[in-house]
Design an enzyme around this catalytic site. Sequence first.
Site, PDB file in Angstrom:
ATOM      1  N   GLY A   1     -20.066 119.986  23.869  1.00 15.51           N
ATOM      2  CA  GLY A   1     -18.988 119.070  23.529  1.00 15.51           C
ATOM      3  C   GLY A   1     -17.809 119.733  22.860  1.00 15.51           C
ATOM      4  O   GLY A   1     -16.858 119.066  22.478  1.00 15.51           O
ATOM      5  N   CYS A   2     -17.865 121.043  22.713  1.00 23.14           N
ATOM      6  CA  CYS A   2     -16.766 121.773  22.086  1.00 23.14           C
ATOM      7  C   CYS A   2     -15.911 122.437  23.160  1.00 23.14           C
ATOM      8  O   CYS A   2     -16.433 122.930  24.158  1.00 23.14           O
ATOM      9  CB  CYS A   2     -17.299 122.846  21.138  1.00 23.14           C
ATOM     10  SG  CYS A   2     -18.229 122.180  19.756  1.00 23.14           S
ATOM     11  N   GLN A   3     -14.610 122.455  22.932  1.00 24.76           N
ATOM     12  CA  GLN A   3     -13.680 123.099  23.856  1.00 24.76           C
ATOM     13  C   GLN A   3     -13.920 124.608  23.876  1.00 24.76           C
ATOM     14  O   GLN A   3     -13.924 125.225  24.930  1.00 24.76           O
ATOM     15  CB  GLN A   3     -12.253 122.797  23.425  1.00 24.76           C
ATOM     16  CG  GLN A   3     -11.188 123.434  24.285  1.00 24.76           C
ATOM     17  CD  GLN A   3      -9.786 123.079  23.805  1.00 24.76           C
ATOM     18  OE1 GLN A   3      -9.599 122.355  22.846  1.00 24.76           O
ATOM     19  NE2 GLN A   3      -8.798 123.599  24.494  1.00 24.76           N
ATOM     20  N   SER A   4     -14.116 125.181  22.714  1.00 23.59           N
ATOM     21  CA  SER A   4     -14.417 126.607  22.586  1.00 23.59           C
ATOM     22  C   SER A   4     -15.925 126.764  22.438  1.00 23.59           C
ATOM     23  O   SER A   4     -16.637 125.793  22.192  1.00 23.59           O
ATOM     24  CB  SER A   4     -13.738 127.171  21.339  1.00 23.59           C
ATOM     25  OG  SER A   4     -12.353 126.949  21.378  1.00 23.59           O
TER      26      SER A   4
END
Length: 135
Positions: free
Chosen positions: A49-52
Site C-alpha cells: 500500500g506504499c508508493q515507495s
Amino acid sequence: MTYPTTAEILDDFEFFDDWQERYQYIIDLGKSLPEMPESLKVPANLIRGCQSNVWLSTNIQDGKLQLQLDSDAIIVKGLLILVLAAFNDKTASEIIAFDVDDYFSRLDLFRHLSPTRGNGVRAVVSKITEIATEQ
C-alpha cells in the site's frame, strides 16, 4: 537510536512558518533514520500500500515493541520517523491507546501529502497496530 518524541515533533512543526520548511524538516529527519540491514529487506517485511518501498521489522524487548523501518525514498524516511516517534519502544497497549489520528491532525500532515503518500503512512500505522493487537 533515539528518535524525537511526538511532543518534540509537534513543537518543531509549530516553529516553522510554512509547509516548505516543514517538508525540509521531514527530509532532515529522514536523513537520521538508520539503514536497515539488507537481510531484513525481504518481501515478508515489505509494507503493501506504499508508493515507495517500505520495510518493517519488529522485535519485542522487555515487553516493548522495537520497530525498524526503512524506505528507498528520503521523504518517506522522514515520515517513518514521525511514525517511530509515536510507536517505537512502546508496549502493545500504549500503541493501541495512542491517538494517531489526533497526532497526524495536529501536524496537518495528510492535507499536505499526496494521496498515495498518505495511504502509505496509513498502511505502516495499520501494520504496526495490527502487530500490537496480536501481542
